[in-house]
Design an enzyme around this catalytic site. Sequence first.
Site, PDB file in Angstrom:
ATOM      1  N   LYS A 279       0.946  -1.181  -0.022  1.00 35.13           N
ATOM      2  CA  LYS A 279      -0.003  -0.150  -0.055  1.00 35.13           C
ATOM      3  C   LYS A 279       0.755   1.327  -0.093  1.00 35.13           C
ATOM      4  O   LYS A 279       1.517   1.602   0.968  1.00 35.13           O
ATOM      5  CB  LYS A 279      -0.625   0.092   1.151  1.00 35.13           C
ATOM      6  CG  LYS A 279      -1.930   0.999   1.075  1.00 35.13           C
ATOM      7  CD  LYS A 279      -2.594   1.437   1.974  1.00 35.13           C
ATOM      8  CE  LYS A 279      -1.671   2.611   2.586  1.00 35.13           C
ATOM      9  NZ  LYS A 279      -1.531   4.007   1.912  1.00 35.13           N
TER      10      LYS A 279
ATOM     11  N   GLU B 143      11.349   1.459   8.860  1.00 35.49           N
ATOM     12  CA  GLU B 143      12.426   2.225   7.976  1.00 35.49           C
ATOM     13  C   GLU B 143      11.670   3.736   8.330  1.00 35.49           C
ATOM     14  O   GLU B 143      10.673   4.196   7.897  1.00 35.49           O
ATOM     15  CB  GLU B 143      12.482   2.039   6.507  1.00 35.49           C
ATOM     16  CG  GLU B 143      13.224   0.873   6.145  1.00 35.49           C
ATOM     17  CD  GLU B 143      14.726   0.800   6.679  1.00 35.49           C
ATOM     18  OE1 GLU B 143      15.217   1.988   7.065  1.00 35.49           O
ATOM     19  OE2 GLU B 143      15.222  -0.106   6.269  1.00 35.49           O
TER      20      GLU B 143
ATOM     21  N   CYS C  24      14.710  10.703   4.104  1.00 37.46           N
ATOM     22  CA  CYS C  24      14.768  10.515   5.625  1.00 37.46           C
ATOM     23  C   CYS C  24      16.148  10.493   5.921  1.00 37.46           C
ATOM     24  O   CYS C  24      16.477  10.788   7.040  1.00 37.46           O
ATOM     25  CB  CYS C  24      14.237   8.746   5.593  1.00 37.46           C
ATOM     26  SG  CYS C  24      15.016   7.878   4.220  1.00 37.46           S
TER      27      CYS C  24
ATOM     28  N   GLU D 261      12.022  16.028  13.077  1.00 35.70           N
ATOM     29  CA  GLU D 261      12.212  16.080  11.395  1.00 35.70           C
ATOM     30  C   GLU D 261      11.193  17.007  10.812  1.00 35.70           C
ATOM     31  O   GLU D 261      10.165  17.013  11.065  1.00 35.70           O
ATOM     32  CB  GLU D 261      11.692  14.501  11.136  1.00 35.70           C
ATOM     33  CG  GLU D 261      11.908  14.298   9.631  1.00 35.70           C
ATOM     34  CD  GLU D 261      11.750  12.734   9.171  1.00 35.70           C
ATOM     35  OE1 GLU D 261      10.748  12.380   9.463  1.00 35.70           O
ATOM     36  OE2 GLU D 261      12.394  12.311   8.458  1.00 35.70           O
TER      37      GLU D 261
HETATM   38  P1  NAD Z   1       3.321   8.500   6.847  1.00 31.37           P
HETATM   39  O1  NAD Z   1       3.701   7.940   8.282  1.00 31.37           O
HETATM   40  O2  NAD Z   1       2.338   9.565   7.351  1.00 31.37           O
HETATM   41  O3  NAD Z   1       2.700   7.480   6.015  1.00 31.37           O
HETATM   42  C1  NAD Z   1       3.383   6.264   5.489  1.00 31.37           C
HETATM   43  C2  NAD Z   1       2.246   5.370   5.007  1.00 31.37           C
HETATM   44  O4  NAD Z   1       1.692   4.910   6.303  1.00 31.37           O
HETATM   45  C3  NAD Z   1       1.488   5.870   4.021  1.00 31.37           C
HETATM   46  O5  NAD Z   1       1.226   4.803   3.063  1.00 31.37           O
HETATM   47  C4  NAD Z   1       0.149   5.944   4.899  1.00 31.37           C
HETATM   48  O6  NAD Z   1      -1.020   5.831   4.068  1.00 31.37           O
HETATM   49  C5  NAD Z   1       0.404   4.720   5.822  1.00 31.37           C
HETATM   50  N1  NAD Z   1      -0.511   4.799   6.900  1.00 31.37           N
HETATM   51  C6  NAD Z   1      -0.786   5.891   7.756  1.00 31.37           C
HETATM   52  N2  NAD Z   1      -1.578   5.497   8.851  1.00 31.37           N
HETATM   53  C7  NAD Z   1      -1.556   4.102   8.800  1.00 31.37           C
HETATM   54  C8  NAD Z   1      -2.184   3.114   9.571  1.00 31.37           C
HETATM   55  N3  NAD Z   1      -2.850   3.346  10.838  1.00 31.37           N
HETATM   56  N4  NAD Z   1      -2.181   1.766   9.282  1.00 31.37           N
HETATM   57  C9  NAD Z   1      -1.506   1.394   8.172  1.00 31.37           C
HETATM   58  N5  NAD Z   1      -0.730   2.462   7.358  1.00 31.37           N
HETATM   59  C10 NAD Z   1      -0.910   3.627   7.764  1.00 31.37           C
HETATM   60  O7  NAD Z   1       4.802   9.057   6.274  1.00 31.37           O
HETATM   61  P2  NAD Z   1       4.763  10.142   5.087  1.00 31.37           P
HETATM   62  O8  NAD Z   1       4.354  11.526   5.462  1.00 31.37           O
HETATM   63  O9  NAD Z   1       4.145   9.277   4.051  1.00 31.37           O
HETATM   64  O10 NAD Z   1       6.283  10.022   4.652  1.00 31.37           O
HETATM   65  C11 NAD Z   1       7.421  10.716   5.261  1.00 31.37           C
HETATM   66  C12 NAD Z   1       8.064   9.955   6.432  1.00 31.37           C
HETATM   67  O11 NAD Z   1       8.810   8.879   5.948  1.00 31.37           O
HETATM   68  C13 NAD Z   1       9.136  10.838   7.034  1.00 31.37           C
HETATM   69  O12 NAD Z   1       9.415  10.484   8.269  1.00 31.37           O
HETATM   70  C14 NAD Z   1      10.454  10.186   6.248  1.00 31.37           C
HETATM   71  O13 NAD Z   1      11.524  10.160   6.890  1.00 31.37           O
HETATM   72  C15 NAD Z   1       9.980   8.609   6.177  1.00 31.37           C
HETATM   73  N6  NAD Z   1      10.604   7.957   5.301  1.00 31.37           N
HETATM   74  C16 NAD Z   1      11.842   6.827   5.908  1.00 31.37           C
HETATM   75  C17 NAD Z   1      12.612   6.201   4.946  1.00 31.37           C
HETATM   76  C18 NAD Z   1      13.609   5.174   5.637  1.00 31.37           C
HETATM   77  O14 NAD Z   1      14.136   4.476   4.864  1.00 31.37           O
HETATM   78  N7  NAD Z   1      13.851   5.429   6.637  1.00 31.37           N
HETATM   79  C19 NAD Z   1      12.435   6.407   3.589  1.00 31.37           C
HETATM   80  C20 NAD Z   1      11.590   7.260   3.053  1.00 31.37           C
HETATM   81  C21 NAD Z   1      10.685   8.123   3.965  1.00 31.37           C
END
Ligand code: NAD
Length: 501
Positions: A190, A265, A299, A395
Amino acid sequence: MTQTNSTEIVQQQLRTLIGTGEPGSWINGSVHHGVGEEITLEDPAQGQPLITYRDGAAASVDQAVDAAHEAQRIWWSQTASARGRVLTAIGHAVRENLDAIAQLESITAGKPLAAARGETTKVADMFEYYAGWADKQHGDVIPVPTSHLTYTLREPYGVVGQITPWNAPVFTAGWQIAPALAAGNGVVLKPSELTPLTSVVLARLIETAGAPPGLVSVIGGLGHTAGQRLVTHPGISKVVFVGSPETGARIAAAAAGELIPSVLELGGKSANIVFADADISRAVGGAAAAVFSGTGQSCVAGSRLLLQRSVHDEFLERFGALARSITVGDPLHEDTQIGPVQNRAQLDRIRAMVDQAADSAQVVAGGEQLDRPGFFYPPTILAGVDNTDEIAQREVFGPVVSVIPFDTEDEAVSLANATRFGLAGAVWTGRVDRAHRVASQLRAGTIWVNSYKTIDVMAPFGGFGASGHGRSSGHDGLMEYSQPKAIWVETDPQAPLAFGY
Ligand code: NAD
């Protein structure tokens, strides 16, 4: 680029790549249109609606998990080298469609075209790299002290659930799908509801390259509906989450409630440390690439710049001039270096965090949303920040860097380690002893020396502390997708039978 244009390009590319201009989920060999809430994607460069689709919700996840189980049985029954050949073919299919995928990614994620091409190329690299591992996942023979022949097999989990964010959609999808398939699993992914399109395209290419239909499904849908169902579904054997620490904590807890293991991650607050003995010109360029590329929505962004006091002022002057010279613009223009922030909510968050920090910090560059349509925020440098300030601890996920001075090497290391995160970091120095010493003392999963942000599928990647656990990429990432099974074969028919252990 007008609004009509970008919508038309997206629809045209979707028709070519998935056979319909109307987005949805890719489940078991075709596009499925959800029946849940309507979701509107906005064009980040225009701030206008781009295209709509409906949430696939829990029902789509259920359908996809069932299909993945069927397909995974077929996939695992093939020879390892046959699976490797399919992975190689997926890599080729991605290369053949590179420009189309990159254009879709550029419009929907707001990524400069060159960056989108680079990330799509890396997706092809990932499938080709893991294709090589498909027939090299060996077990061991264990020299047990009994008359048994004892050996291990590596077995796939079955069907894994993957959840990805919006900042590098197709890159992250390839990063997780390729090792999962190489280890013999089926996948239900997803992606972020804000950027699902290129992941759907990838799922289709995976099938046209020879994977059984249903082996990889991509659900277009929301976190609290489709995502929540995926991470607690009884047919899912492992969850891999890439996203924010807050959501990661919720997901890991939900999955653990069903005894489903997870890899996380998450985000970071990475320190980019510049010593006075460094090549300052290189370090200035490196500091800009570290935090401004990808509009800071990375990230591993080097969002804390630690400068040794004796070069602080000179460095800041050059860094400020460079930040102000960066071309911020339409992601589809070839001369654009930095595109818009991907979404409105993220832009608001960046603005609020900078406005609050500016009460005490000095704004050296940027600091105000650009006065033009779309979600544009310029490269922003905040000096005079204390490492305990909120802007240095949370962040931002935008093109914003906090500059913090230090005097000694010990102080630099302790400042760098003084956050709850541990994803990445860098040290710029002309001294080889210092480079290795500091790299070994930094508490983070990736450290660069006189460099920043280079990432390749061959090397492991992941976080310490609140940046997550488990690894992606490289051999370590592959190992997350299989588990060992020990087989004990008695070779002596007269051997005493065991009671107890
Ligand atoms: P987010 O946590 O808001 O969302 C990530 C995903 O989780 C989305 O697909 C979202 O729909 C899903 N999600 C949200 N609530 C959920 C739930 N209750 N159950 C299941 N899925 C759910 O993150 P974002 O705003 O999309 O992305 C930014 C973040 O991602 C930043 O914190 C960034 O650092 C991190 N990131 C980490 C890496 C890594 O490899 N460490 C890589 C890229 C981004």
